[in-house]
Design an enzyme around this catalytic site. Sequence first.
Site, PDB file in Angstrom:
ATOM      1  CB  SER A  76      -1.378   0.147   1.226  1.00 16.56           C
ATOM      2  OG  SER A  76      -2.053   0.454   1.218  1.00 16.56           O
ATOM      3  CG  ASP A  87      -6.518  -2.634  -4.053  1.00 13.69           C
ATOM      4  OD1 ASP A  87      -7.114  -1.662  -3.036  1.00 13.69           O
ATOM      5  OD2 ASP A  87      -5.114  -3.094  -4.247  1.00 13.69           O
ATOM      6  CG  HIS A 139      -5.985  -1.920  -0.239  1.00 11.89           C
ATOM      7  ND1 HIS A 139      -4.716  -2.020  -1.728  1.00 11.89           N
ATOM      8  CD2 HIS A 139      -4.955  -2.181   1.367  1.00 11.89           C
ATOM      9  CE1 HIS A 139      -4.206  -1.196  -0.675  1.00 11.89           C
ATOM     10  NE2 HIS A 139      -3.861  -1.391   0.455  1.00 11.89           N
TER      11      HIS A 139
END
Length: 438
Positions: A242, A334, A369
């Site tokens: 991330s 995601d 994600h």
Amino acid sequence: MDRKKCCVKLSVQPSRGLMDEKFVILVQNVPPGSQVTVHASYKCEDGHSWEAFAHYNANAAGTVNVSEDPSLGGTYSGVEPMGLLWSLRPVPGSKPGLRMRKVNVQTPMEVTISVYQGHQTEGFVDQVPLGSVVVERWYMAPGVRRIPITEGGLTATLFLPPGPGPFPGLLDLWGGGGKLVEYRAALLASHGIASLALDYLTAEIVMETGKAVDNQYFETAYRLLQQHPQILGSRIAMLGLSLGTSVTLNMAVYSKVMKLRCVVCISGSHVQPADGSLEQILACFDKNADKTRVTEENQMIFRDLLLPIPTDPKLKADVGRLQCPLLLVVGEDDQNWPAHESAMDMKDMMERAGNGHLLTVLSYPNAGHLIEPPYTPHVRASAFRSASTGRQKLVALWGGETAAHSRAQEDAWRKMLVFLRENLYGGRNPSATSFSHL
């Protein structure tokens, strides 16, 4: 099924293992063709309880082998050897927005596996199981050393594999939630890679000064690995998930100090001010905050903040300058970052620059994600406090479909370990510091 006439045998092998290690669940001595429910329960360190369950029919020998037999219903279906872990979910009545994360890696995750008569779907706490076994799942293999690091202004934890070394090293960065997250670094050390888990958003120095860390903070962490007597200073990798991907790409491309052997980026993007600081990267997100979408369930979708992928080279890390192998891991569902679109743009940039041979992309349909170590329970959305926005609490939509996401986690982890070993060991035999069983 008469309990008095039925001496059910339940076994789980190995009963003690690493988090990424498969186990075999065997139910024996039940009446042939009978219906049973195999159930897993786990109480988190935060006090919340999670469960998973699956329905099976015993074979003619009165046996159920979870590794080979199909689940006919429950929290997963089909042949899924580790389904009782990756499909764990909060028990009915739990507060919404929970996510399972191990805080103390020096203790195991203790999961109770039980078998019940019939195909059950609820009320497990009120029933007496036919048999139960407690299994231990560890992030730290025996002999892995956990060393808190505060020198150089760092807030970090170093995990060293067993033995004298020297070992290759890795700098491990998580995302926008901040805090010192140790479990992935501990598991990597269990596979022979000295790993430094680094807090860079809520580090002590940030709390003291109220300012974001500068790029020297990450170079200090790199130097700590480089100069450690048990670490091979020329064999260091960087891993980011991330927001950690933004930092990882920034340092890999522009730092004159960090000479990385390879880089892994999970669920992130290269869209950021070229050669910028963490503060500038965060400001870039804040500027586009009005692009945030909110679902009917009041879940936040942040992926549009970086879309469309800019064409201006000043707004992207110049991955065409990378001189070390790069592994990108992305989920095509995601909802938090435009990881797939970013990966495709990075591929184009690197091919144009002539370093496309350094890039490997693992892209997973229906994965979200939070691509974590194998068998980590999938959460499609969970409560989230962004360290960069004053710890404001919200519910983030991460995306992903449970079975597909779980398969992606298992596949990506296996391929990431191969990628790291190939690039960090460079022909050295890592078997002496790699563990398959505890």
